[in-house]
Design a protein around this motif. Structure first.
Motif, PDB file in Angstrom:
ATOM      1  N   VAL A  71     -21.934  18.438 -10.895  1.00 16.37           N
ATOM      2  CA  VAL A  71     -21.469  17.288  -9.731  1.00 16.37           C
ATOM      3  C   VAL A  71     -21.064  17.982  -8.462  1.00 16.37           C
ATOM      4  N   GLY A  72     -20.324  19.112  -8.611  1.00 18.03           N
ATOM      5  CA  GLY A  72     -19.633  19.921  -7.337  1.00 18.03           C
ATOM      6  C   GLY A  72     -20.975  20.353  -6.444  1.00 18.03           C
ATOM      7  N   GLU A  73     -22.028  20.770  -7.261  1.00 19.30           N
ATOM      8  CA  GLU A  73     -23.270  21.131  -6.327  1.00 19.30           C
ATOM      9  C   GLU A  73     -23.759  20.320  -5.377  1.00 19.30           C
ATOM     10  N   LYS A  74     -23.619  18.849  -5.859  1.00 16.82           N
ATOM     11  CA  LYS A  74     -24.026  17.735  -4.809  1.00 16.82           C
ATOM     12  C   LYS A  74     -23.474  17.513  -3.799  1.00 16.82           C
ATOM     13  N   VAL A  75     -23.915  17.465  -2.553  1.00 13.18           N
ATOM     14  CA  VAL A  75     -23.330  17.248  -1.369  1.00 13.18           C
ATOM     15  C   VAL A  75     -23.882  15.904  -0.761  1.00 13.18           C
ATOM     16  N   ASP A  76     -23.135  14.864  -0.693  1.00 12.35           N
ATOM     17  CA  ASP A  76     -23.282  13.535  -0.085  1.00 12.35           C
ATOM     18  C   ASP A  76     -22.263  13.191   1.405  1.00 12.35           C
ATOM     19  N   PRO A  77     -22.837  13.481   2.410  1.00  8.83           N
ATOM     20  CA  PRO A  77     -22.044  13.287   3.630  1.00  8.83           C
ATOM     21  C   PRO A  77     -21.270  11.825   3.556  1.00  8.83           C
ATOM     22  N   SER A  78     -22.133  10.766   2.792  1.00  7.01           N
ATOM     23  CA  SER A  78     -21.617   9.369   3.208  1.00  7.01           C
ATOM     24  C   SER A  78     -20.347   9.197   2.194  1.00  7.01           C
ATOM     25  N   ARG A  79     -20.286  10.186   1.142  1.00  8.88           N
ATOM     26  CA  ARG A  79     -18.802  10.017   0.426  1.00  8.88           C
ATOM     27  C   ARG A  79     -17.689  11.032   0.985  1.00  8.88           C
ATOM     28  N   PHE A  80     -17.921  11.856   1.941  1.00  6.82           N
ATOM     29  CA  PHE A  80     -16.972  12.551   2.564  1.00  6.82           C
ATOM     30  C   PHE A  80     -15.420  11.786   2.661  1.00  6.82           C
ATOM     31  N   SER A  81     -14.569  12.198   2.145  1.00  7.62           N
ATOM     32  CA  SER A  81     -13.030  11.548   2.621  1.00  7.62           C
ATOM     33  C   SER A  81     -12.696  12.006   4.169  1.00  7.62           C
ATOM     34  N   VAL A  82     -11.757  11.164   4.666  1.00  6.05           N
ATOM     35  CA  VAL A  82     -11.169  11.330   6.027  1.00  6.05           C
ATOM     36  C   VAL A  82     -10.866  12.800   6.246  1.00  6.05           C
ATOM     37  N   VAL A  83     -10.172  13.165   4.975  1.00  6.05           N
ATOM     38  CA  VAL A  83      -9.742  14.499   5.024  1.00  6.05           C
ATOM     39  C   VAL A  83     -10.901  15.638   5.234  1.00  6.05           C
ATOM     40  N   THR A  84     -11.879  15.596   4.520  1.00  7.81           N
ATOM     41  CA  THR A  84     -12.828  16.221   4.670  1.00  7.81           C
ATOM     42  C   THR A  84     -13.689  16.168   6.261  1.00  7.81           C
ATOM     43  N   GLN A  85     -13.870  14.800   6.496  1.00  5.53           N
ATOM     44  CA  GLN A  85     -14.298  14.618   7.884  1.00  5.53           C
ATOM     45  C   GLN A  85     -13.671  15.290   9.069  1.00  5.53           C
ATOM     46  N   ALA A  86     -12.158  15.205   9.041  1.00  4.50           N
ATOM     47  CA  ALA A  86     -11.526  15.760   9.933  1.00  4.50           C
ATOM     48  C   ALA A  86     -11.393  17.087   9.833  1.00  4.50           C
ATOM     49  N   SER A  87     -11.582  17.859   8.950  1.00  2.00           N
ATOM     50  CA  SER A  87     -11.752  19.432   8.770  1.00  2.00           C
ATOM     51  C   SER A  87     -13.234  19.734   9.227  1.00  2.00           C
ATOM     52  N   PHE A  88     -14.198  19.246   9.177  1.00  4.10           N
ATOM     53  CA  PHE A  88     -15.506  19.221   9.529  1.00  4.10           C
ATOM     54  C   PHE A  88     -15.523  19.063  11.111  1.00  4.10           C
ATOM     55  N   GLN A  89     -14.716  18.568  11.680  1.00  5.03           N
ATOM     56  CA  GLN A  89     -14.744  18.466  13.375  1.00  5.03           C
ATOM     57  C   GLN A  89     -13.947  19.541  14.105  1.00  5.03           C
ATOM     58  N   CYS A  90     -13.418  20.519  13.441  1.00  5.48           N
ATOM     59  CA  CYS A  90     -12.772  21.643  13.810  1.00  5.48           C
ATOM     60  C   CYS A  90     -13.725  22.465  14.825  1.00  5.48           C
ATOM     61  N   LYS A  91     -13.214  23.482  15.679  1.00  7.08           N
ATOM     62  CA  LYS A  91     -13.938  24.869  16.231  1.00  7.08           C
ATOM     63  C   LYS A  91     -14.483  25.741  15.226  1.00  7.08           C
ATOM     64  N   THR A  92     -13.464  25.903  14.273  1.00  8.30           N
ATOM     65  CA  THR A  92     -13.881  27.178  13.463  1.00  8.30           C
ATOM     66  C   THR A  92     -13.709  26.865  12.017  1.00  8.30           C
ATOM     67  N   LEU A  93     -14.203  27.680  11.192  1.00 11.91           N
ATOM     68  CA  LEU A  93     -13.817  27.339   9.674  1.00 11.91           C
ATOM     69  C   LEU A  93     -12.602  27.666   9.348  1.00 11.91           C
ATOM     70  N   LEU A  94     -11.667  28.594  10.046  1.00 13.03           N
ATOM     71  CA  LEU A  94     -10.143  28.714   9.761  1.00 13.03           C
ATOM     72  C   LEU A  94      -9.383  27.407  10.184  1.00 13.03           C
ATOM     73  N   GLN A  95      -9.791  26.692  11.362  1.00 11.69           N
ATOM     74  CA  GLN A  95      -8.986  25.636  11.802  1.00 11.69           C
ATOM     75  C   GLN A  95      -9.224  24.587  10.885  1.00 11.69           C
ATOM     76  N   GLY A  96     -10.648  24.670  10.366  1.00 13.06           N
ATOM     77  CA  GLY A  96     -11.188  23.436   9.286  1.00 13.06           C
ATOM     78  C   GLY A  96     -10.264  23.611   8.238  1.00 13.06           C
TER      79      GLY A  96
END
Length: 337
Positions: A71-96
């Motif tokens: 299950v963990g290997e599957k990636v479906d962006p339509s199911r990302f939580s607000v927490v995941t979405q927020a971290s994905f909008q940062c400039k760097t991986l550290l900030q995310g």
């Protein structure tokens, strides 16, 4: 004491995977206590006990002990939580990652997540509040998901330097080796993903400052809502338990900050519930002391250290005051039962 809750985003991938594999929706809803309607609410939460039910169903239906990794290997962006979405909008991986750590209690109240940097390594450490909330398939899912999402986010998969898990090595170790491609340790104190620190500087391609602000505000409001639910003392107990070793961190001011309230507000809420920060610290220390002594996995000196006592003699005096027995006597009696 009320049980912790988890975001519906924590169960959504597992739930829909089972539906995709052919399990009947009505059966799944009745057995797990989670409906499709529940999953359609982005702010929805369910009791953590339902997570165990869901994995029990997954085990029984698929007969695949490695279902958590799958299950963990599957990636479906339509199911990302607000927490995941927020971290994905940062400039760097550290900030995310910092953003994700900040809001992790939205995802799972029963666990904590810490990002550490030391030398050439960076680590993400997952620690569960209580062993009863530790789920092997869920931990497998979270670890596999973190690496799978790194490829989606960065355009390349981060290869760990090592992985560690709190549970013992399973029979399907080959699945671990295939997915993580790294040295794997079991029976460890925390579940850890260790990787090269230089990856933290990697730029995130999805960065959108405006969307980041919107999602961050939304997540902060969710965090406040969660903090106001349940007894304040339960939340303080959790904070104390995670900071017992460090007396400098075991501070009411820091606890208030963690719970998104002022120190005055925290004092007032605890007083209303008939407890104090000091009494809760004493309660948690006593419970943790008994647990460590009963489990008999570490020395008494180590137990004293884990509970924040600078000297063994101070721990022994406190324990005798709590129970009427010395730590040695208590351990001997526990082992003989």
């Amino acid at each position: 004491m009320s049980l912790p809750t988890i975001s519906v985003s924590t169960v959504i991938d597992t739930y829909y995977t089972l539906l995709e594999l052919g399990i009947e929706q009505t059966f799944l809803e009745n057995k797990s206590g989670i409906s499709v309607t529940d999953l359609e609410n982005p702010d929805g939460r369910v009791c953590i006990s339902k997570l165990k039910l869901l994995w029990d169903i997954a085990y029984a239906y698929t007969e695949n002990p490695a279902i958590g990794l799958y299950v963990g290997e599957k990636v479906d962006p339509s199911r990302f939580s607000v927490v995941t979405q927020a971290s994905f909008q940062c400039k760097t991986l550290l900030q995310g990652l910092q953003k994700y750590v900040r809001f992790f209690s939205i995802v799972n109240q029963a666990a904590s997540l810490t990002l550490k940097e030391e030398g050439e390594l960076a680590t993400l450490e997952f620690r569960f509040e209580s062993p009863e909330f530790y789920s092997i398939p869920e931990m497998e899912r979270m670890a596999a998901s973190a690496l799978a999402r790194s490829q989606y986010l960065l355009g390349k998969r981060i290869t760990p330097k090592y992985m560690s898990f709190q549970h013992s090595a399973p029979s399907y170790i080959k699945d671990y080796e295939s997915i993580f491609s790294a040295p794997i340790l079991f029976d460890q104190e925390t579940t850890t993903i260790a990787f090269q620190r230089k990856f933290l500087d990697t730029k995130i391609n999805l960065n959108n400052p405006h969307l980041l602000n919107v999602l961050t505000d939304y997540a902060e409001n969710l965090l406040k809502k969660i903090a106001t639910k349940g007894n304040t003392q339960d939340q303080v107990r959790k904070f104390i338990k995670h900071n017992l070793e460090d007396n400098d961190a075991l501070d009411v001011k820091l606890a208030a900050k963690k719970l998104n309230m002022s120190r005055h507000t925290l004092y007032r809420k605890l007083k209303k519930e008939g407890v104090s920060f000091q009494s809760l610290a004493e309660e948690v220390r006593q419970a943790e002391a008994k647990r460590h002594l009963e489990e008999n996995n570490v020395s008494i000196s180590e137990v004293a250290y884990l509970l924040g006592f600078s000297e063994l003699s101070a721990f022994s005096r406190a324990f005798k005051r709590w129970t009427g027995e010395s730590p040695v006597q208590f351990r001997m009696n526990s082992v003989s039962k």
